[in-house]
Design a protein around this motif. Structure first.
Motif, short mmCIF file in Angstrom:
data_model
loop_
_atom_site.label_atom_id
_atom_site.label_comp_id
_atom_site.label_asym_id
_atom_site.label_seq_id
_atom_site.Cartn_x
_atom_site.Cartn_y
_atom_site.Cartn_z
N SER A 1 39.24 0.99 67.99
CA SER A 1 39.19 2.20 67.18
C SER A 1 39.19 1.88 65.69
CB SER A 1 40.37 3.09 67.53
OG SER A 1 41.55 2.38 67.28
N TYR A 2 39.68 0.74 65.35
CA TYR A 2 39.74 0.44 63.92
C TYR A 2 38.54 -0.33 63.43
CZ TYR A 2 44.47 1.79 64.87
OH TYR A 2 45.56 2.47 65.27
N LYS A 3 37.80 -0.82 64.35
CA LYS A 3 36.63 -1.60 63.94
C LYS A 3 35.52 -0.64 63.56
CE LYS A 3 36.24 -5.85 66.34
NZ LYS A 3 35.73 -6.42 67.58
N ARG A 4 34.90 -0.90 62.46
CA ARG A 4 33.74 -0.07 62.13
C ARG A 4 32.56 -0.98 61.83
NH1 ARG A 4 34.75 4.60 58.03
NH2 ARG A 4 36.03 5.32 59.76
N ILE A 5 31.53 -0.78 62.62
CA ILE A 5 30.36 -1.63 62.42
C ILE A 5 29.44 -0.95 61.43
CG2 ILE A 5 28.45 -2.78 63.59
CD1 ILE A 5 30.27 -1.94 66.19
N GLU A 6 28.95 -1.67 60.52
CA GLU A 6 28.00 -1.08 59.58
C GLU A 6 26.59 -1.37 60.04
OE1 GLU A 6 28.89 -2.19 55.61
OE2 GLU A 6 30.63 -0.86 55.55
N TYR A 7 25.89 -0.32 60.29
CA TYR A 7 24.53 -0.49 60.79
C TYR A 7 23.56 -0.51 59.63
CZ TYR A 7 26.63 0.80 65.19
OH TYR A 7 27.42 0.85 66.28
N THR A 8 22.50 -1.19 59.83
CA THR A 8 21.43 -1.14 58.84
C THR A 8 20.61 0.11 59.12
OG1 THR A 8 19.91 -2.31 60.25
CG2 THR A 8 21.31 -3.65 58.81
N GLN A 9 19.79 0.49 58.18
CA GLN A 9 18.95 1.68 58.33
C GLN A 9 18.09 1.55 59.57
OE1 GLN A 9 19.44 4.26 56.43
NE2 GLN A 9 18.02 5.40 57.73
N GLU A 10 17.60 0.38 59.79
CA GLU A 10 16.70 0.16 60.92
C GLU A 10 17.44 0.42 62.24
OE1 GLU A 10 14.41 -3.47 60.13
OE2 GLU A 10 14.18 -3.56 62.30
N GLU A 11 18.61 -0.13 62.31
CA GLU A 11 19.40 0.05 63.52
C GLU A 11 19.70 1.53 63.74
OE1 GLU A 11 22.22 -3.78 64.35
OE2 GLU A 11 22.56 -2.64 62.51
N LEU A 12 20.02 2.17 62.63
CA LEU A 12 20.33 3.60 62.73
C LEU A 12 19.16 4.37 63.30
CD1 LEU A 12 22.30 4.33 59.47
CD2 LEU A 12 23.10 4.71 61.79
N ASP A 13 17.99 4.09 62.77
CA ASP A 13 16.79 4.79 63.25
C ASP A 13 16.59 4.55 64.73
OD1 ASP A 13 16.31 5.87 60.89
OD2 ASP A 13 14.75 4.45 60.26
N LYS A 14 16.78 3.30 65.10
CA LYS A 14 16.59 2.95 66.49
C LYS A 14 17.54 3.75 67.39
CE LYS A 14 15.27 -1.69 67.66
NZ LYS A 14 15.82 -3.07 67.64
N MET A 15 18.77 3.78 66.93
CA MET A 15 19.77 4.49 67.74
C MET A 15 19.45 5.97 67.82
SD MET A 15 23.11 2.53 66.45
CE MET A 15 24.32 3.71 66.94
N ARG A 16 18.99 6.49 66.71
CA ARG A 16 18.67 7.91 66.71
C ARG A 16 17.56 8.21 67.71
NH1 ARG A 16 17.58 9.30 61.14
NH2 ARG A 16 19.82 9.33 60.88
N GLN A 17 16.57 7.33 67.69
CA GLN A 17 15.47 7.55 68.63
C GLN A 17 15.95 7.47 70.07
OE1 GLN A 17 12.38 4.90 67.50
NE2 GLN A 17 11.49 6.39 66.06
N ALA A 18 16.79 6.48 70.31
CA ALA A 18 17.31 6.33 71.66
C ALA A 18 18.09 7.58 72.07
CB ALA A 18 18.23 5.11 71.73
N ARG A 19 18.82 8.12 71.12
CA ARG A 19 19.62 9.30 71.42
C ARG A 19 18.72 10.49 71.73
NH1 ARG A 19 22.66 9.43 66.94
NH2 ARG A 19 21.60 11.22 66.06
N LEU A 20 17.67 10.61 70.90
CA LEU A 20 16.74 11.71 71.13
C LEU A 20 16.09 11.61 72.50
CD1 LEU A 20 15.02 12.14 67.67
CD2 LEU A 20 16.44 13.80 68.88
N LEU A 21 15.72 10.40 72.83
CA LEU A 21 15.10 10.17 74.13
C LEU A 21 16.05 10.57 75.25
CD1 LEU A 21 12.40 8.88 75.13
CD2 LEU A 21 13.76 6.87 75.68
#
Lengths: 1101, 191
Positions: free
Chosen positions: A724-744
């Motif tokens: 819970s305390y770990k926070r990963i910082e994503y790059t913009q690219e990763e974020l986009d990828k994740m968003r697409q995956a979520r949309l799918l």
């Protein structure tokens, strides 16, 4: 001893008796409570004495006090003491007190079982009678179970008084202990033919109550009832019988046709009409030529309504409303009469008439009726009645998703009129809902609606009626003008109106603020399109200034929204005009006393602000202070405007009722699981030792801190608390990828609401249909009638104009060719045809071509989770759990279950033989409460085989008993007949089996042959009795229908003939039984082989 | 079924309350109050049926009432009862009361609430109509009263005397009896 008694009696001389108590209370009107408190003290004294007479006197006084509202349950034990006295006088007092203050949950009732049992078997019939009367008021489940047999014994007492009471008492027992119904039923049936008319009446009464649930159990009793009806002179019982027939007719329509009107008593006549109506309604689906009889009923009811007796008028209207449900056409002709009833001085009658109006409207007369109602409302007195009228107007118009509203501009005008007319109404929220509904769902009138609402916002007197909820309409109005801002004629003016401070409720103000922003977004967008920098500046100015009053609102919601919007505007101006403007704009904030907000400026504006902020840094400073920007800047500004509009861009669709409930639980959702890891327990923290609080819960994560903290946790907490305390910082690219995956994932997940387009892909018929409806909007001619802008002040109502227009239109319309008419019709039908609704109003549709064509179409697309359909099933399943009669929904034809109490079983031996022999019905016994099984077409046959075999084994055991008992001929007759029929079905080979299957599908719903037999028998009996000519005349109609039907039957094939044959034979048996009861026993024997044959042939299945 | 039978006067004072469905005392009083408010504001020449009581039964619930002089007789029933039938029943009830009390008036109901209950229990039992034939009802009541009298004759003659005396407005009479005379009489006897 004698001395003691004398002493006791002497003391009693000075005790108060009931009369003294009442007199005392009357003499102490001023300090009644004090006096009664004193009396209760005395009563407590008296209750402590040994003398039963003293006690009973005290209890009698308590009974009176109970009526005055005093709780006397504390004396429960003493009441039982008095009840157990040997003297009738005391017993009576005791049971009366018990009946007033005991209830089924009283714990004391445990103590009474044996005492009541003793009383029930008392040699004095009045001891038992008093016990029964008292018991009927407080019987509990335990008492029912324990005393059921005693009461059943009393049902065959030699004293009619006790029989009568015991029969009624059994109903109370059934309510608490439904298991008793089955064994008691045969006895109850016997009582229908009791020599004493009071006992008959009681039995009829009980069966009438029982028939409210599962009436098909009692269908077989119809012949007995019919006989009672023709012989009895007891009006009360006749009414009950006719009521019972009313309950039975939905199962057996032909039953009601035999109804005649035997006496001139009005009460009886009324119930007859009622039942005839029930009959006609239930057969209306089957036969087309019933309209004449409906007309007859309506005519009779008209006579009732026109009667000067208010009671009959009321009842006439009540009955009329029943006809209305299925035959609105025939009632509509009496519109004048019903409208006249609206003027009645009696509120009950007016309300009934209003109810009728609800069903009487059609497309043609809706405007007319509503106009009259509005006229009424102006005249009517009493706010509650006016409220009711208002409610009815809306209900009438909105029924069947605005089925009858052809012109929504008219409807909106009516709503606005209602708003102005009834400022003190309770139904503000309802009207608000209607406004929203119409504006959202009827796209064609949106422009009209929006401008109408803008006017309303401007002109509505906010100060009116403080206790009403009419203000709520402003909520709707504000939302509509904001949401559909592009339709506004004068958006600037409306923006100003929204920003005017008004003394409205907080939640409405909040909507004002929110929609001011929407309007603003629209205005800025327009201005950008026209490259009008000055306008943008002006709008910003208006909004910023207008918000000032909201910023200091006492309502926290309003304040928050206002400040969000405010800073959004500030940011916008900053990006447009630079720092000078911002300083200027920020000043009011400080003035408004909201200094605490200023430090938070970047974070405060929420989502919108975020987007805005993103655009802000790159914004080039605008050129001139006058708002003249260079060409390049316009692109940026346009970007901002689009962003702003994008906040409110997408269309909102109405959501289906209960849609929320239909969303299925996602499989992976486990509510017991932690969403976030729980904070480490006390142990873990102590294990941490030296680490400080800051280390454990780092509020601000720095690189070093996170690394250190995380590492520590991993070592100490065993990896539990670390994630819970770990926070990963994503790059913009990763974020986009994740968003697409979520949309799918969302598109594949059925539980997400998707835009309408994807619905087509789902392929379900339902959605396609919806889609089609959606598509055809463009084809529909919208607002062909050019309407002049309505003026503010009219001598007549504005809504009347539409009525006149409509009338004019129809006149023109008739002259025109049918081609255009059809086109309009199609559109209208499509929107209206929504499953069952159109069917129910099928009467209407044949003359629909006369109806005015709808000008606007209601959007029926509503959002639902994928795969879910609109249905009422869940509502039906969970019927009112408080219904006391629910437990009585027992199928008496069902076989016994093995866990049945032994003593009951023994008593029920005779009954069982009856119940087990019904064909096909048994299958519904256990699955009775499971409608899915019943409807499953294949399921019928499979379950039958199993239950049938069960039947048979039992039947063999009981058949012999039946033979010997020889008293239940009628019942056996049923079973014999049904078996015979079954056998025939078998003989008929494949076709026969088909037929049987069909029969089973409709298991028990209709047993045509059997019922025919009953009817024929009744026919025979009645003709034998010989009726007066007049009565025959009345009846002449129904038998004709029956004849026609018979003909239709004969038109069929061999199979049908066989059916007829069996009908005849069964008729013969019935006749046989009733008129030659001595020989019926023999016939019973004769039938036995057939019965066993039937059993064998069932094996074949 | 009949859910409740209420009798109250023109001011809403309950004279008889019989509930065939359990409500606690407070609720009972509320129901009486609500029913009174609903019924009392209606004219005498309007119909005798009323919907809209909110406290019992919900939608399947109707008030059927009659207004006699100072008293309202209200039956709260559900849909399985016939409206006109219940109106007749109220008439039977009132006529029976009239026969039993000989020209019944509100005072009879006030002072003999128990007797009214006993009469009612011969008409309606546990919310179901028991008997609508008036002569039968009267015969039953008569027999029970006789039974009560017999009992009183056997074991409670003094009590009967007391109640007889009391019915002559005893407190007043006791005062009227000139007690001082008694010793005098005793003295007289001695002589």
């Amino acid at each position: 001893m004698a001395l003691k008694m004398v002493k006791g009696n002497l003391e009693r001389m000075f005790d108060k008796n009931l009369t003294d108590l009442v007199r005392g209370i009357r003499n102490n009107k001023d300090n009644e409570a004090k006096y009664i408190a004193q009396c209760i003290e005395e009563i407590k004294q008296e209750l402590r004495q040994d003398n039963v007479s003293v006690k009973s006197n005290a209890v009698a006084k308590l009974t009176y006090l109970q009526m005055c509202g005093y709780d006397i349950s504390w004396a429960g034990f003493n009441i039982i003491e008095v009840m157990s006295s040997n003297r009738f006088t005391c017993k009576r007092i005791g049971y009366l007190a018990a009946s007033q203050c005991f209830h089924p949950d009283s714990e004391l009732l445990m103590l009474t079982t044996n005492m009541i049992r003793k009383d029930l078997s008392s040699t004095n019939q009045y001891d038992a009678g008093v016990a029964l009367s008292g018991l009927s008021c407080f019987i509990s489940t335990d008492l029912s179970r324990d005393l059921a047999n005693d009461i059943m014994t009393l049902m065959s007492s030699t004293k009619p008084y006790l029989r009568m009471k015991a029969v009624l008492m059994m109903y109370k027992v059934f309510l608490r202990y439904p298991e008793a119904l089955r064994p008691a039923f045969p006895k109850l049936k016997e009582k229908l033919e009791d020599p004493d008319p009071s006992v008959q009446s009681a039995a009829v009464n009980v069966i009438c109550e029982l028939a409210r649930k599962n009436p098909k159990n009692y269908l077989s009793l119809a012949p007995i009832f019919f006989k009672l009806m023709t012989t009895s002179t007891n009006n009360w019982m006749l009414i009950k019988i006719i009521k019972l027939f009313g309950a039975l007719t939905p199962l057996e329509p032909r039953l009601g046709k035999k109804l005649i009107e035997p006496t001139s008593a009005m009460s009886l006549l009324y119930e007859c009409i009622n039942t005839v109506i029930a009959v006609l309604i239930s057969i209306s689906s089957g036969m087309p030529n019933h309209s004449a009889s409906i007309q007859l009923c309506v005519q009779k009811l008209r006579i009732l309504i026109e009667d000067s007796d208010q009671n009959l008028k009321y009842l006439g209207l009540l009955a009329m409303s029943k006809i209305l449900k299925t035959h609105p056409k025939s009632v509509q002709t009496h519109k004048d009469l019903i409208l006249a009833c609206l003027d009645d001085k009696d509120e009950s009658i007016r309300l009934r008439a209003l109810d009728l109006l609800y069903g009487m409207v059609s497309k043609k007369n809706l405007m007319e009726i509503v106009r009259r109602l509005l006229g009424h409302m102006e005249r009517a007195e009493g706010s509650s009645y006016r409220d009711e009228l208002l409610y009815k107007v809306i209900e009438i118009c909105s029924q069947g998703s605005y089925q009858y509203v052809t012109n929504f501009e008219w409807y909106l005008t009516v709503l606005v009129e209602l708003i102005l007319l009834e400022s003190g109404s309770r139904h503000g929220r309802l009207i608000a809902g209607q406004l929203l509904d119409v504006a959202i769902r009827v796209q064609a009138v949106r422009t009209f609606a929006v401008n109408e609402m803008a006017t309303l916002l401007e002109t509505y007197p906010v100060t009116a009626a403080p206790n009403g909820t009419m203000q709520e309409v402003l909520y709707a109005a504000a939302w509509i003008v904001g949401e559909f801002a592009p339709h506004l004629d004068g958006p600037e003016r409306t923006l100003a109106v929204l920003l005017q401070p008004k003394p409205v409720a907080g939640h409405i103000q909040a909507v004002y603020v929110q929609n001011a922003l929407k309007l603003f977004a629209h205005l800025v967008g327009e201005a950008v399109r026209q490259r009008d920098g000055a306008a943008i500046e002006r709008h910003c100015q208006t909004l910023a200034e207008g918000l000032r009053s909201y910023l200091s609102s006492a309502d926290i919601e309003v304040q928050e929204r206002a400040s969000s919007v405010y800073f959004l505007v500030v940011l916008l101006r900053e990006s447009l005009g630079g720092g000078a403007d911002q300083q200027h704009a920020a000043a009011p904030v400080a003035d408004g006393g909201l200094l605490e907000l200023t430090p938070d400026v970047p974070g405060e504006p929420g989502d919108g602000g975020g987007e805005e902020a993103r655009a802000a840094p790159d914004e080039p400073v605008a050129a001139g202070p006058g708002g003249h920007y260079p060409g390049a800047a316009w692109d940026e500004i346009e970007q901002i405007a689009t962003d702003l509009q994008g906040l409110f861009g997408s269309e909102l669709n109405p959501v289906a009722p209960k849609a929320q409930r239909k969303v299925q639980l996602p499989e992976e959702l486990d509510l017991d699981e932690w969403i976030n890891q729980p904070p480490p327990s006390a142990d873990a923290s102590s294990a941490d030792g030296g680490s400080s609080d800051e280390d454990k819960f780092p509020l601000f994560l720095t690189d070093g801190g996170r690394g250190g903290g995380g590492g520590e946790r991993e070592t100490n907490g065993g990896g539990d608390g670390s994630r819970s305390y770990k926070r990963i910082e994503y790059t913009q690219e990763e974020l986009d990828k994740m968003r697409q995956a979520r949309l799918l994932e969302q598109t594949n997940n059925p539980n997400y609401l998707k835009p309408a387009k994807t619905k087509k892909a789902s392929g379900a018929d339902y959605h396609q249909q919806q889609q089609q409806q959606h598509d055809c909007y463009d084809d529909i001619p919208i607002a062909e009638i050019a309407l002049e802008v309505p003026l503010q002040i009219h001598s007549t109502k504005r809504s009347d104009k539409y009525l006149m227009d409509a009338e004019r239109a129809t006149r023109v319309f008739v002259g025109k060719s049918g081609g255009r008419k059809e086109k309009g019709e199609k559109g209208g039908k499509k929107s209206k045809r929504r499953g069952k609704k159109s069917k129910r109003y099928s009467d209407e549709s044949d003359s629909e071509s006369d109806d005015p064509k709808p000008l606007h179409v209601v959007n029926t697309v509503i959002e639902l989770p994928e795969g879910a359909i609109l249905s009422d099933t869940e509502d039906k399943n969970n019927a009112d759990p408080n219904d006391p009669h629910r437990a009585l929904d027992i199928d008496l034809d069902a076989p016994f279950e093995d866990d049945y109490p032994q003593d009951m079983k023994r008593k029920a031996a005779n009954q069982r033989s009856v119940m087990l022999l019904r064909d096909g019905d048994g299958q519904t016994a256990k699955t009775n409460r499971n409608p899915a099984d019943e409807h499953h077409p294949g399921g019928g046959t499979t379950t039958t085989t199993t239950t049938d075999s069960k039947h048979r084994s039992r039947r063999r055991g009981t058949a012999a008993a039946t033979e010997r008992s020889g008293s239940k001929h009628a019942d056996r007759k049923h079973t014999d007949r049904s078996d015979e029929r079954q056998q025939q079905a078998e003989d008929g080979g494949g076709a026969g089996r088909e037929k049987q299957k069909k029969k089973k599908k409709s298991a028990g719903k209709e047993r045509p042959d059997e019922a025919d037999a009953i009817m024929l028998m009744i026919d025979e009996e009645t003709s034998a009795k010989g009726r007066t000519a007049k009565e025959k005349e009345k009846r002449s109609k129904p038998p004709k229908d029956g004849g026609a039907e018979d003909e239709a039957v004969e038109g069929g094939d061999v199979k049908e003939k066989k059916k007829k044959h069996s009908k005849k034979s069964s008729k013969h048996h019935h006749h046989h039984h009733h008129h030659h009861s001595s020989s019926s026993k023999k016939s019973g024997y004769e039938e036995m082989p057939a019965q066993s044959l039937g059993g064998v042939s069932k094996d074949a299945v | 079924m009949i859910k409740a039978i209420l009798v109250f006067n023109n001011h809403g004072k309950p004279r008889l309350s019989k509930f065939y469905q359990y409500f606690n005392e407070d609720m009972q009083q509320q129901i009486i109050k609500e029913t009174f408010q609903l019924v009392s504001k209606r004219d005498d020449n309007v119909c005798n049926f009323l919907e809209g009581g909110s406290l019992i039964g919900g939608s399947d619930y109707k008030l059927i009432y009659r207004h006699y002089a100072t008293l309202y007789f209200v039956f709260c029933v559900d849909s399985s009862e016939s409206e006109l039938g219940i109106l007749d029943l109220i008439q039977v009830f009132v006529e029976t009361l009239d026969k039993c009390f000989e020209n019944v008036c509100e005072l009879d109901l006030i002072f003999h609430a128990d007797a009214v209950h006993h009469i009612l229990s011969e008409l309606v039992m546990g919310g179901m109509v028991l008997q609508t034939n008036m002569s039968d009802i009267l015969a039953r009541i008569e027999e029970q009263n006789k039974l009560q009298k017999q009992e009183a004759g056997i074991s409670a003659a003094p009590a009967r005397a007391v109640s007889a005396v009391k019915s002559m407005n005893l407190p007043q009479q006791i005062k009227d009896i000139k007690l001082p005379d008694l010793p005098q009489a005793i003295k007289d006897l001695k002589f």
